[in-house]
Write a protein that holds these residues in place. Structure first.
Motif, PDB file in Angstrom:
ATOM      1  N   LYS A 108      -9.459   9.745  -2.410  1.00  0.00           N
ATOM      2  CA  LYS A 108     -10.478  10.226  -1.488  1.00  0.00           C
ATOM      3  C   LYS A 108     -10.096  11.625  -0.997  1.00  0.00           C
ATOM      4  N   PRO A 109     -11.071  12.581  -0.948  1.00  0.00           N
ATOM      5  CA  PRO A 109     -10.774  13.894  -0.349  1.00  0.00           C
ATOM      6  C   PRO A 109     -10.294  13.708   1.086  1.00  0.00           C
ATOM      7  N   ALA A 110      -9.299  14.530   1.472  1.00  0.00           N
ATOM      8  CA  ALA A 110      -8.651  14.310   2.765  1.00  0.00           C
ATOM      9  C   ALA A 110      -8.518  15.608   3.545  1.00  0.00           C
ATOM     10  N   ALA A 111      -8.555  15.487   4.864  1.00  0.00           N
ATOM     11  CA  ALA A 111      -8.307  16.623   5.754  1.00  0.00           C
ATOM     12  C   ALA A 111      -6.795  16.770   5.915  1.00  0.00           C
ATOM     13  N   LEU A 112      -6.181  17.304   4.879  1.00  0.00           N
ATOM     14  CA  LEU A 112      -4.730  17.436   4.806  1.00  0.00           C
ATOM     15  C   LEU A 112      -4.431  18.620   3.894  1.00  0.00           C
ATOM     16  N   ASN A 113      -3.567  19.519   4.357  1.00  0.00           N
ATOM     17  CA  ASN A 113      -3.269  20.682   3.534  1.00  0.00           C
ATOM     18  C   ASN A 113      -1.773  20.922   3.428  1.00  0.00           C
ATOM     19  N   LYS A 114      -1.431  21.855   2.559  1.00  0.00           N
ATOM     20  CA  LYS A 114      -0.036  22.243   2.362  1.00  0.00           C
ATOM     21  C   LYS A 114       0.045  23.766   2.374  1.00  0.00           C
TER      22      LYS A 114
ATOM     23  N   VAL B 287      -6.339  15.793  -2.215  1.00  0.00           N
ATOM     24  CA  VAL B 287      -7.156  14.618  -2.476  1.00  0.00           C
ATOM     25  C   VAL B 287      -6.207  13.441  -2.306  1.00  0.00           C
ATOM     26  N   ALA B 288      -6.468  12.609  -1.310  1.00  0.00           N
ATOM     27  CA  ALA B 288      -5.571  11.488  -1.059  1.00  0.00           C
ATOM     28  C   ALA B 288      -5.585  10.549  -2.256  1.00  0.00           C
ATOM     29  N   ILE B 289      -4.413  10.257  -2.767  1.00  0.00           N
ATOM     30  CA  ILE B 289      -4.298   9.303  -3.877  1.00  0.00           C
ATOM     31  C   ILE B 289      -3.178   8.325  -3.556  1.00  0.00           C
TER      32      ILE B 289
ATOM     33  N   ASP C  27      -3.016  -8.256  -4.602  1.00  0.00           N
ATOM     34  CA  ASP C  27      -3.611  -9.231  -3.688  1.00  0.00           C
ATOM     35  C   ASP C  27      -4.099  -8.579  -2.392  1.00  0.00           C
ATOM     36  N   VAL C  28      -4.273  -7.234  -2.423  1.00  0.00           N
ATOM     37  CA  VAL C  28      -4.593  -6.490  -1.209  1.00  0.00           C
ATOM     38  C   VAL C  28      -5.849  -5.650  -1.418  1.00  0.00           C
ATOM     39  N   ARG C  29      -6.668  -5.533  -0.375  1.00  0.00           N
ATOM     40  CA  ARG C  29      -7.786  -4.590  -0.345  1.00  0.00           C
ATOM     41  C   ARG C  29      -7.439  -3.475   0.630  1.00  0.00           C
ATOM     42  N   ALA C  30      -7.606  -2.220   0.219  1.00  0.00           N
ATOM     43  CA  ALA C  30      -7.276  -1.090   1.085  1.00  0.00           C
ATOM     44  C   ALA C  30      -8.068   0.134   0.645  1.00  0.00           C
ATOM     45  N   GLU C  31      -8.283   1.061   1.588  1.00  0.00           N
ATOM     46  CA  GLU C  31      -8.908   2.341   1.266  1.00  0.00           C
ATOM     47  C   GLU C  31      -8.411   3.399   2.238  1.00  0.00           C
ATOM     48  N   PHE C  32      -8.656   4.668   1.875  1.00  0.00           N
ATOM     49  CA  PHE C  32      -8.223   5.784   2.693  1.00  0.00           C
ATOM     50  C   PHE C  32      -9.266   6.139   3.746  1.00  0.00           C
ATOM     51  N   THR C  33      -8.799   6.774   4.820  1.00  0.00           N
ATOM     52  CA  THR C  33      -9.677   7.323   5.844  1.00  0.00           C
ATOM     53  C   THR C  33      -9.872   8.824   5.596  1.00  0.00           C
ATOM     54  N   TRP C  34     -10.590   9.464   6.505  1.00  0.00           N
ATOM     55  CA  TRP C  34     -10.954  10.875   6.371  1.00  0.00           C
ATOM     56  C   TRP C  34      -9.745  11.806   6.304  1.00  0.00           C
ATOM     57  N   ASN C  35      -8.610  11.422   6.918  1.00  0.00           N
ATOM     58  CA  ASN C  35      -7.455  12.322   6.918  1.00  0.00           C
ATOM     59  C   ASN C  35      -6.366  11.897   5.941  1.00  0.00           C
ATOM     60  N   GLY C  36      -6.723  11.027   4.992  1.00  0.00           N
ATOM     61  CA  GLY C  36      -5.816  10.697   3.904  1.00  0.00           C
ATOM     62  C   GLY C  36      -4.818   9.599   4.187  1.00  0.00           C
ATOM     63  N   LEU C  37      -4.935   8.939   5.334  1.00  0.00           N
ATOM     64  CA  LEU C  37      -4.077   7.790   5.625  1.00  0.00           C
ATOM     65  C   LEU C  37      -4.808   6.493   5.291  1.00  0.00           C
ATOM     66  N   PRO C  38      -4.083   5.454   4.954  1.00  0.00           N
ATOM     67  CA  PRO C  38      -4.759   4.173   4.751  1.00  0.00           C
ATOM     68  C   PRO C  38      -5.465   3.716   6.023  1.00  0.00           C
TER      69      PRO C  38
ATOM     70  N   VAL D 135       0.847  -1.194   0.000  1.00  0.00           N
ATOM     71  CA  VAL D 135       0.000   0.000   0.000  1.00  0.00           C
ATOM     72  C   VAL D 135       0.881   1.241   0.000  1.00  0.00           C
ATOM     73  N   LEU D 136       0.537   2.191  -0.869  1.00  0.00           N
ATOM     74  CA  LEU D 136       1.249   3.459  -0.969  1.00  0.00           C
ATOM     75  C   LEU D 136       0.232   4.583  -0.824  1.00  0.00           C
ATOM     76  N   ASP D 137       0.512   5.557   0.071  1.00  0.00           N
ATOM     77  CA  ASP D 137      -0.470   6.626   0.301  1.00  0.00           C
ATOM     78  C   ASP D 137      -0.072   7.946  -0.347  1.00  0.00           C
ATOM     79  N   GLN D 138       0.848   7.892  -1.291  1.00  0.00           N
ATOM     80  CA  GLN D 138       1.276   9.091  -2.007  1.00  0.00           C
ATOM     81  C   GLN D 138       1.783   8.681  -3.382  1.00  0.00           C
ATOM     82  N   ILE D 139       1.483   9.497  -4.373  1.00  0.00           N
ATOM     83  CA  ILE D 139       1.966   9.245  -5.728  1.00  0.00           C
ATOM     84  C   ILE D 139       2.971  10.333  -6.070  1.00  0.00           C
ATOM     85  N   PRO D 140       4.141   9.976  -6.596  1.00  0.00           N
ATOM     86  CA  PRO D 140       5.122  11.012  -6.940  1.00  0.00           C
ATOM     87  C   PRO D 140       4.597  11.923  -8.048  1.00  0.00           C
ATOM     88  N   ASP D 141       5.024  13.177  -8.009  1.00  0.00           N
ATOM     89  CA  ASP D 141       4.563  14.144  -9.006  1.00  0.00           C
ATOM     90  C   ASP D 141       4.827  13.662 -10.427  1.00  0.00           C
ATOM     91  N   THR D 142       5.926  12.939 -10.625  1.00  0.00           N
ATOM     92  CA  THR D 142       6.300  12.488 -11.963  1.00  0.00           C
ATOM     93  C   THR D 142       5.347  11.439 -12.516  1.00  0.00           C
TER      94      THR D 142
END
Length: 523
Positions: free
Chosen positions: A260-266, A483-485, A491-502, A237-244
Motif C-alpha cells: 500500500k502507498p504510505a506517508a513515509l519517506n527517506k 510503498v509499504a510492503i 492463519d492471519v488477516r492483516a493490512e496496512f494503514t495510511w502511514n505504512g504501519l499494520p 506480521v512483518l511491515d518491511q521486506i529486506p532488500d535481498t
C-alpha cells in the motif's frame, strides 16, 4: 492484570529510543507503541481520515478558540478516569521547557507557549488552556492554525493519568498506564532489546478496539531475521521486506503479501555542523550530492518499484501533494551538474577526508547505502564510506544530541495525514526532529503562513511555497517515498494503514491455532 487466552499476534518492531511517554516520543519504533496504548481526541482510520475517539464535541467560531467536550465514562487502565485535567496537565507538562520533552514544539500554537518554552520559564502552564469541568476544557491559540485540529489525534496530544505525575517520568515510561486499545502485559512487558508485549484492553470503548488478544512486538537483530521468521511461521506480521528479498517476496508470500502507498519517506541528512557543510559552500555540496544520486535506478533496480523517487520533502500519498515544484530539478540525476556544483564549492575550501553515512544494522539499509555511496563517489571523485551502528536507537540518540559526526539516513512517518506534519518537526527552527541544525527564518514565516490559511486549498498552495525554500537549501536530501510492503502468516488477516504501519487492532486470526511457545526477539 488480564491474561491473554490465546497466543499474541507477533509483529516486528525495534527498541524505542526513550521511555514510552507521548510528549517525549518522536522515533518510529516508540511511536507505534504510543498509538496502541494511548488514545487521544481522534484516531486516524486506515486511509488517514480523523475519527472522533475521546472527543464528544469540538466547538469553534474562529478556528482560534476551541471548546472541547470529552466522552464520559472513559478510564485509564489503572481504573482512574480520563478527565479534562488528563489532557490539560499532560499538555502543560509537554510544553514546559524544564521537562525537556522532545515533542514540546507541538504545543507552540497554544497561547502562552513562549512563556513556558524558555530555558528559564516565565510561567509553568499554558495560559491558552483552561479546565471548565471534568469533561470540558478550552484551547486558545495565538492565531488560527488549520493543521492544529487535524493533529489532535497524534502522539503528543494524548492524555496522561494522575499516576504519571506521582512517579519519576522514566519509571512511568517503562510500563506506562494508558487509555488505548492495548495495555502493557505486566510490569516486565518491555524486555529491552527483545520485545514489548501488549494485551487487548478489555474495557476500551473507542472506535479502534482490538479484535485480537494482544500484540507482541519483537525486536529483530536484522530485518532478514524477521523475514525468515515470517516464512517459517514464527512471526505473524512483518511491515518491511529486506532488500535481498525484493525480487522474490511476492512469489515467496503469494496471497500473504501486503502492499500500500504510505506517508513515509527517506532522506539523507547532512548536519550543518560538519566541516564544509554550512553556508553557501554547504548548500552547493548538498545540491551536488543530490544530483549525483540516481534515484530512479535505486528505486527500480534495487527496490523493484517499492519506492518512488522523491519529488518534495513530504510524501506523494498525502493530501495536497503537487508534482513539479519549482526547484525540484535538484532531485534529478545529473552527474555533470553535480560535478560543476562540487567544483564551485571547492573554491571555498578543498574537500578533504571521507564522506561517511551512518545507518542502523537492525533496519536493512546497508545495501542501498553502499550503492548510493558508489554513485556519489563515482560522480564527485570523493571517498564515501558507510558507518554501521547496531541499532536505530543509537543513531537517534546521537542525532538528537547533535554528536553524530557524519551524514546519516533519516526518515519520517506521518503522525497525522498532513504535509505540515512532515515539514514542521523536521525543518522549522525549533523543530523536534530538526537533527541537522537547519535555520531559515524565511521558511519559518512561509510555514506559519500555510498554517494560518483559512481552507485546505490555500494551505496546500502556501505549503508548496514553503517547500520551494527547502528545495533551494536542502536541509536534508530527499531520496524516495515508500510503498509499504510486507506480509502476514497463513492463519492471519492483516493490512496496512495510511502511514505504512499494520492496522494492529484489526489483525485477526483465521483459525484458532494451537498455543505456541513464546520466543523473545527474532529466532
Amino acid at each position: 492484570m488480564p491474561v491473554s487466552p490465546a497466543p499474541l499476534i507477533t509483529v516486528n518492531g525495534g527498541e524505542p529510543q526513550n521511555g514510552l511517554v507521548p510528549t517525549n516520543t518522536i522515533d518510529g519504533y516508540g511511536g507505534r507503541v504510543i498509538d496502541l496504548i494511548f488514545t487521544g481526541l481522534y484516531v486516524y482510520g486506515i486511509d488517514g481520515e480523523p475519527r472522533p475517539a475521546m472527543l464528544e464535541h469540538l466547538h469553534t467560531e474562529d478556528h482560534r478558540r476551541f471548546t472541547v467536550t470529552l466522552r464520559r465514562g472513559w478510564r485509564f487502565t489503572d481504573g482512574s478516569p480520563v478527565t479534562a485535567h488528563s489532557y490539560v496537565d499532560a499538555w502543560n507538562f509537554g510544553a514546559l521547557a524544564t521537562n525537556k520533552q522532545l515533542r514540546s514544539q507541538a504545543f507552540a500554537p497554544i497561547q502562552g507557549y513562549d512563556l513556558v518554552a524558555q530555558d528559564q520559564p516565565r510561567a509553568r502552564t499554558l495560559n491558552g488552556l483552561r479546565v471548565v469541568d471534568d469533561h470540558t476544557f478550552t484551547i486558545e491559540l495565538t492565531e488560527p492554525n488549520i493543521d492544529f485540529v487535524l493533529a489532535l489525534g497524534s502522539a503528543p496530544f494524548k492524555p496522561l493519568p494522575q499516576a504519571f505525575f506521582a512517579m519519576p517520568t522514566e519509571a512511568f515510561g517503562q510500563c506506562p498506564i494508558g487509555n488505548g486499545p492495548y495495555l502493557m502485559a505486566g510490569p516486565t512487558a518491555w524486555q529491552h532489546d527483545r520485545h514489548i508485549d501488549l494485551l487487548a484492553n478489555p474495557s476500551y470503548p473507542g472506535p479502534d478496539a482490538a479484535r485480537n488478544t494482544g500484540i507482541s512486538i519483537r525486536f529483530p537483530r536484522t530485518i532478514e531475521d524477521s523475514y525468515q521468521d515470517l516464512l517459517a511461521g514464527r512471526l505473524d506480521v512483518l511491515d518491511q521486506i529486506p532488500d535481498t528479498a525484493l525480487a522474490t517476496w511476492r512469489d515467496d508470500l503469494g496471497e500473504r503479501a501486503m502492499r500500500k502507498p504510505a506517508a513515509l519517506n527517506k532522506s539523507l541528512a547532512v548536519p550543518y555542523h560538519l566541516p564544509h557543510f554550512h553556508g553557501e559552500e554547504g548548500r552547493l555540496r548538498r545540491a551536488a550530492i543530490s544530483l549525483a544520486i540516481d534515484r530512479h535506478h535505486l528505486t527500480t533496480r534495487l527496490f523493484h518499484a517499492t519506492r518512488l523517487p522523491s519529488q518534495d520533502f513530504t510524501a506523494q500519498s498525502l493530501p495536497g501533494f503537487s508534482a513539479g515544484l519549482p526547484g525540484s530539478d535538484v532531485l534529478r540525476h545529473d552527474p555533470e551538474a553535480a560535478r560543476e556544483l562540487w567544483a564551485r564549492a571547492e573554491e571555498f575550501a578543498p574537500y578533504r577526508g571521507t564522506f561517511e553515512i551512518a545507518h542502523n544494522q537492525d533496519g536493512a539499509h546497508d545495501l542501498w547505502i553502499d550503492l548510493m555511496g558508489q554513485q556519489i563517489a563515482g560522480t564527485l571523485g570523493i571517498d564515501v564510506r558507510a558507518v554501521a551502528f547496531p541499532t536505530f536507537k543509537q543513531i537517534r540518540d546521537r542525532a538528537v544530541a547533535k554528536t553524530l559526526a557524519c551524514a546519516f539516513r533519516k526518515g519520517w512517518r506521518g503522525g497525522h495525514p498532513s504535509q505540515i506534519d512532515f515539514l514542521e518537526p523536521m525543518f522549522s527552527s525549533a523543530g523536534a526532529a530538526n537533527d541537522t541544525g537547519y535555520r531559515n527564518p524565511d521558511f519559518d514565516r512561509a510555514l506559519a503562513a500555510a498554517k494560518r490559511a483559512t481552507d485546505l486549498a490555500a494551505c496546500h498552495t502556501l505549503t508548496a511555497r514553503a517547500q520551494q525554500i527547502l528545495l533551494a537549501d536542502l536541509p536534508v536530501i530527499p531520496l524516495w517515498d515508500y510503498v509499504a510492503i510486507g506480509g502476514h502468516g497463513p492463519d492471519v488477516r492483516a493490512e496496512f494503514t495510511w502511514n505504512g504501519l499494520p492496522d494492529y487492532p484489526n489483525i485477526t486470526r483465521r483459525t484458532a491455532p494451537a498455543p505456541r511457545t513464546h520466543v523473545d526477539g527474532a529466532s
